[in-house]
Design a protein around this motif. Structure first.
Motif, PDB file in Angstrom:
ATOM      1  N   UNK A  95       0.827  -1.216   0.000  1.00 34.84           N
ATOM      2  CA  UNK A  95       0.000   0.000   0.000  1.00 34.84           C
ATOM      3  C   UNK A  95       0.858   1.262   0.000  1.00 34.84           C
ATOM      4  N   UNK A  96       0.209   2.353  -0.432  1.00 32.64           N
ATOM      5  CA  UNK A  96       0.861   3.667  -0.411  1.00 32.64           C
ATOM      6  C   UNK A  96      -0.079   4.655   0.263  1.00 32.64           C
ATOM      7  N   UNK A  97       0.485   5.458   1.157  1.00 36.14           N
ATOM      8  CA  UNK A  97      -0.302   6.520   1.793  1.00 36.14           C
ATOM      9  C   UNK A  97       0.004   7.827   1.076  1.00 36.14           C
ATOM     10  N   UNK A  98      -1.034   8.487   0.626  1.00 36.15           N
ATOM     11  CA  UNK A  98      -0.864   9.793  -0.013  1.00 36.15           C
ATOM     12  C   UNK A  98      -1.046  10.835   1.098  1.00 36.15           C
ATOM     13  N   UNK A  99       0.014  11.575   1.351  1.00 35.74           N
ATOM     14  CA  UNK A  99      -0.029  12.529   2.462  1.00 35.74           C
ATOM     15  C   UNK A  99       0.198  13.949   1.948  1.00 35.74           C
ATOM     16  N   UNK A 100      -0.453  14.889   2.589  1.00 35.66           N
ATOM     17  CA  UNK A 100      -0.246  16.296   2.219  1.00 35.66           C
ATOM     18  C   UNK A 100       0.074  17.108   3.474  1.00 35.66           C
ATOM     19  N   UNK A 101       1.203  16.818   4.082  1.00 36.26           N
ATOM     20  CA  UNK A 101       1.524  17.565   5.294  1.00 36.26           C
ATOM     21  C   UNK A 101       1.907  19.008   4.942  1.00 36.26           C
ATOM     22  N   UNK A 102       1.427  19.946   5.738  1.00 37.53           N
ATOM     23  CA  UNK A 102       1.778  21.349   5.442  1.00 37.53           C
ATOM     24  C   UNK A 102       3.052  21.680   6.198  1.00 37.53           C
ATOM     25  N   UNK A 103       4.150  21.172   5.681  1.00 38.09           N
ATOM     26  CA  UNK A 103       5.433  21.341   6.372  1.00 38.09           C
ATOM     27  C   UNK A 103       6.523  21.672   5.353  1.00 38.09           C
ATOM     28  N   UNK A 104       7.627  22.297   5.820  1.00 43.89           N
ATOM     29  CA  UNK A 104       8.743  22.564   4.905  1.00 43.89           C
ATOM     30  C   UNK A 104       9.387  21.248   4.459  1.00 43.89           C
ATOM     31  N   UNK A 105       9.917  21.273   3.249  1.00 39.94           N
ATOM     32  CA  UNK A 105      10.546  20.089   2.657  1.00 39.94           C
ATOM     33  C   UNK A 105      11.576  19.454   3.602  1.00 39.94           C
ATOM     34  N   UNK A 106      12.333  20.305   4.303  1.00 45.86           N
ATOM     35  CA  UNK A 106      13.425  19.798   5.146  1.00 45.86           C
ATOM     36  C   UNK A 106      12.952  18.880   6.261  1.00 45.86           C
ATOM     37  N   UNK A 107      11.679  18.998   6.649  1.00 44.26           N
ATOM     38  CA  UNK A 107      11.231  18.155   7.766  1.00 44.26           C
ATOM     39  C   UNK A 107      10.431  16.929   7.301  1.00 44.26           C
ATOM     40  N   UNK A 108      10.258  16.802   5.985  1.00 36.87           N
ATOM     41  CA  UNK A 108       9.427  15.701   5.463  1.00 36.87           C
ATOM     42  C   UNK A 108       9.970  14.330   5.860  1.00 36.87           C
ATOM     43  N   UNK A 109      11.306  14.230   6.032  1.00 37.70           N
ATOM     44  CA  UNK A 109      11.912  12.939   6.378  1.00 37.70           C
ATOM     45  C   UNK A 109      11.279  12.342   7.640  1.00 37.70           C
ATOM     46  N   UNK A 110      10.767  13.227   8.516  1.00 32.77           N
ATOM     47  CA  UNK A 110      10.211  12.751   9.790  1.00 32.77           C
ATOM     48  C   UNK A 110       9.055  11.773   9.557  1.00 32.77           C
TER      49      UNK A 110
END
Ligand code: BTN
Length: 305
Positions: A124-139
């Protein structure tokens, strides 16, 4: 309601169940039953309708969580849930939509490798749209692997550990992998798709490493539905209360990588040293033999001890 209908059909497999029987068991009209059956068929569940009633076409463990949950899209056979998720993200699909498949014909792993995805595994794949800066996406990747390892430990009482970057291993054999793809808008995340493959009832195969499955470890067939449900609950809790420090601290408790002598292979280079930490950018910090620290974002990790 739809998952109840699936349950009834599954219990009676390979026999048909009449519309009357289903309607009396779940307390809705026969027309109501038919509407649900039709919508299940449209979602990809293989159900045959005949004079004798409705028959499920295969008794295998079904992913029925998708039948009632509007945020979960079930596709029986797909090239890759990553491609489907990307297509949906580009057409504006909402945050936390999950695309789950029975089988992938072009499942892919990190570093452009194939990922064998036969029936019986959970893909499965989760499609996420977090409203965060690119640098923190790794979290989010760290949060997903931490939620996954906890799910497997809790459900199956197995000694699952995270191997950097986000693989899950049991007894030195890989049971699960994670792949993420992101698109950015300026310096913010536009969408982040996290794909997870877990070997559950399938016989896994990988050219370059030893693999295992839940069935191989426990000797029993497991419910993929239960794993998906538990994982999504676990992940949702972390996602809704995003705290990078606490995500990293959980990840560090659950990894077998830190403290090990490692060899990291990236697309073009190989580094060796002692895995020391994960830094505030999500990079693995290794202390090389020459005493110089190296920070690595991505690659394959092998243990030397
Ligand atoms: C890896 O360990 O190399 C990552 C494997 C990721 C596999 C999953 S299965 C669901 C999703 N769809 C894909 O094509 N890949 C990911």
């Amino acid at each position: 309601m739809k998952s109840k209908i699936l349950d009834i059909l599954r219990k009676n497999y390979p026999d048909p169940v009449s519309g009357v029987e289903i309607s009396s068991q779940i307390g809705i009209s026969r027309v109501g039953v038919w509407k649900h059956i039709k919508s299940l068929m449209e979602k990809g569940y293989e159900i045959k309708s005949s004079k004798k009633g409705y028959t499920l076409q295969s008794a295998q463990d079904l992913i029925s969580i998708a039948s009632d949950d509007k945020n979960i899209i079930f596709i029986p056979v797909v090239d890759s849930t990553m491609d489907k998720a990307r297509e949906l993200a580009k057409s504006g699909e909402k945050d936390f939509t999950v695309i789950v498949a029975e089988e992938q014909t072009k499942g892919r792993g990190r570093l452009n490798r194939d990922w064998s995805s036969f029936k019986g595994g959970l893909w499965f794949t989760m499609l996420l749209r977090p409203e965060i800066p690119v640098q923190t996406a790794y979290a989010f990747n760290f949060a997903a692997s931490a939620a996954l390892v906890k799910t497997l430990q809790k459900l199956f009482k197995i000694d699952a550990k995270i191997k950097w970057p986000n693989d899950i291993y049991v007894n030195n054999k890989k049971i699960s992998g994670l792949l993420s793809e992101m698109e950015t808008k300026g310096d913010m995340v536009s969408y982040l798709n996290i794909g997870i493959g877990i070997n559950i009832n399938n016989t896994p195969f990988a050219k370059d490493k030893e693999t295992t499955s839940i069935k191989e470890i426990t000797g029993k067939t497991a419910s993929r539905d239960m794993v998906l449900k538990e994982f999504l609950n676990e992940f949702k809790a972390v996602k809704e209360n995003l705290n990078i420090e606490s995500i990293l601290s959980t990840w560090k408790q659950e990894t077998s990588t830190l403290g090990k002598d490692v060899r990291i292979e990236t697309m073009n280079e190989i580094f060796t040293g002692k895995a020391m930490d994960i830094d505030e950018t999500g990079a693995l910090v290794i202390l090389q033999e020459n005493g110089i620290e190296k920070r690595i974002i991505y690659g394959d990790c092998f243990y030397n001890n």
